[in-house]
Design an enzyme around this catalytic site. Structure first.
Site, PDB file in Angstrom:
ATOM      1  N   SER A   1      17.998   0.903 -40.694  1.00 41.85           N
ATOM      2  CA  SER A   1      19.086   1.234 -41.654  1.00 41.85           C
ATOM      3  C   SER A   1      18.658   1.393 -42.900  1.00 41.85           C
ATOM      4  O   SER A   1      19.245   2.122 -43.681  1.00 41.85           O
ATOM      5  CB  SER A   1      20.222   0.123 -41.002  1.00 41.85           C
ATOM      6  OG  SER A   1      19.798  -1.141 -41.495  1.00 41.85           O
TER       7      SER A   1
ATOM      8  N   GLU B   1      19.040 -14.064 -39.443  1.00 38.01           N
ATOM      9  CA  GLU B   1      19.046 -14.649 -40.564  1.00 38.01           C
ATOM     10  C   GLU B   1      20.378 -15.532 -40.627  1.00 38.01           C
ATOM     11  O   GLU B   1      20.250 -16.659 -41.130  1.00 38.01           O
ATOM     12  CB  GLU B   1      19.188 -13.782 -41.935  1.00 38.01           C
ATOM     13  CG  GLU B   1      18.922 -14.602 -43.272  1.00 38.01           C
ATOM     14  CD  GLU B   1      18.998 -13.933 -44.479  1.00 38.01           C
ATOM     15  OE1 GLU B   1      18.419 -12.666 -44.566  1.00 38.01           O
ATOM     16  OE2 GLU B   1      19.886 -14.181 -45.281  1.00 38.01           O
TER      17      GLU B   1
ATOM     18  N   HIS C   1      12.975 -14.372 -41.607  1.00 41.59           N
ATOM     19  CA  HIS C   1      14.512 -14.332 -41.520  1.00 41.59           C
ATOM     20  C   HIS C   1      14.760 -15.809 -41.518  1.00 41.59           C
ATOM     21  O   HIS C   1      15.918 -16.467 -41.410  1.00 41.59           O
ATOM     22  CB  HIS C   1      14.927 -13.860 -40.298  1.00 41.59           C
ATOM     23  CG  HIS C   1      14.915 -12.571 -40.161  1.00 41.59           C
ATOM     24  ND1 HIS C   1      15.414 -11.965 -41.303  1.00 41.59           N
ATOM     25  CD2 HIS C   1      14.696 -11.506 -39.136  1.00 41.59           C
ATOM     26  CE1 HIS C   1      15.272 -10.317 -40.965  1.00 41.59           C
ATOM     27  NE2 HIS C   1      15.254 -10.317 -39.634  1.00 41.59           N
TER      28      HIS C   1
ATOM     29  N   CYS D   1       8.582  -6.220 -48.429  1.00 36.42           N
ATOM     30  CA  CYS D   1       9.287  -7.285 -49.648  1.00 36.42           C
ATOM     31  C   CYS D   1       8.290  -8.489 -49.538  1.00 36.42           C
ATOM     32  O   CYS D   1       7.402  -8.389 -48.554  1.00 36.42           O
ATOM     33  CB  CYS D   1      10.717  -7.239 -49.615  1.00 36.42           C
ATOM     34  SG  CYS D   1      10.896  -8.434 -47.983  1.00 36.42           S
TER      35      CYS D   1
HETATM   36 FE1  F3S Z   1      12.430 -10.035 -48.428  1.00 35.37          FE
HETATM   37 FE2  F3S Z   1      12.968 -12.681 -48.568  1.00 35.37          FE
HETATM   38 FE3  F3S Z   1      14.509 -10.892 -49.887  1.00 35.37          FE
HETATM   39  S1  F3S Z   1      12.342 -11.523 -46.892  1.00 35.37           S
HETATM   40  S2  F3S Z   1      14.532  -9.184 -48.545  1.00 35.37           S
HETATM   41  S3  F3S Z   1      12.150 -11.139 -50.173  1.00 35.37           S
HETATM   42  S4  F3S Z   1      15.061 -12.689 -48.876  1.00 35.37           S
END
Ligand code: F3S
Length: 290
Positions: free
Chosen positions: A231, A136, A84, A19
């Protein structure tokens, strides 16, 4: 028809792999290496992917994970905070050592830290909807100036005890399930009066799942790439398998040897901690399966 020349179409998910926040954190570490910094640490593994952590290790990046570890770092070291995030205390300890902090906390997580710091300072009781043991959540708790309650289940929401004259601010772990968040908020709202609810769930996970599901409906075979213990990859696999019975869970391009792909249209997606090079390698090698 020549087996190698069969015309196949590959549908690669745009949301496959890292992400935005993880990509940014991993790139940050590589940028520090390129800058020529010698003593680079990450606070916790930068990502749950052995290959990436190993590669960084080979380039001299070390992982520290505790207050005792911080004690041992050099004053001219650089410490990268992963996506995190971490607690205010940990940041202060690193600064106190004189080391340079490079904060790669995902901006969506940082936003939660800021809300929690501000509202707790203003006297709100903080409720975090999430998993108390997740790093987190550990980090978020560490920005509160007052008491915090972490709620993960309906039972915990039902047994929450906060005096009803107290203002309450509810935030969420970024990867928490949206439906479950609303259910838990509903329960808490019945028990306390003055509640501010800030939905801090990040869409990256659900977007990846929605796209994977869509692709799985359009292909003959589907490949899901990710670590065995991941997961979120497991979840992606289950979602795809429901739509496409020829769905395969692999870790690297090498595992393609063990799968029997069928049809002309092949879908590919990957879990949140799968690096781009692994995805590209799978994409390149899929063609040789035919
Ligand atoms: Fe990734 Fe940030 Fe969302 S680390 S899952 S873009 S909160």
């Amino acid at each position: 028809m020549d087996k190698e020349k069969k015309d196949i179409t590959i549908k690669l998910a745009k949301t496959a792999g890292f992400c935005f926040g993880v990509k940014r954190a991993v790139n940050t570490v590589y940028e520090q290496i390129e800058k020529g910094d010698k003593l680079i640490y990450t606070y916790g593994p930068i990502i749950h992917n052995e290959e990436v952590v190993k590669d960084l290790e080979e380039k001299g990046v070390k992982v520290i994970e505790s207050e005792e570890d911080i004690e041992k770092i050099e004053a001219d070291a650089t410490v990268v905070i992963r996506s995190h995030g971490t607690t205010e205390k940990i940041c202060d300890l690193i600064k106190a050592k004189g080391a340079n902090i490079v904060d790669a906390t995902c901006p969506f997580v940082k936003k939660i830290h800021n809300i929690v710091a501000e509202k707790s300072e203003a006297g709100y009781h903080i409720v975090i909807i999430g998993n108390d043991k997740h790093p987190e959540v550990e980090g978020i708790k560490g920005w509160s100036k007052s008491s915090v309650t972490v709620i993960n289940t309906e039972e915990e929401a039902n047994s929450i005890s906060i005096s009803d004259d107290k203002n309450v601010c509810i935030v969420s772990q970024t990867t928490f399930n949206y439906k479950k968040f609303h259910k838990l908020v509903e329960i808490i709202q019945k028990k306390v009066y003055n509640v501010i609810i800030v939905n801090t769930i990040c869409n990256a996970t659900s977007e990846r799942q929605v796209e994977a599901k869509q692709i799985a409906t359009e292909v003959d075979s589907m490949i899901v790439i990710g670590g065995k213990t991941s997961s979120n990859t497991q979840k992606l696999y289950e979602i795809c398998k429901e739509e496409c019975k020829n769905t395969y869970y692999i870790q690297t391009a090498k595992d393609l040897e063990t799968v029997q792909l069928e049809g002309d249209v092949i879908g590919i997606t990957a879990g949140a901690s799968t690096p781009k090079n692994i995805i590209e390698e799978v994409q390149a090698n899929v063609r040789f399966k035919f």
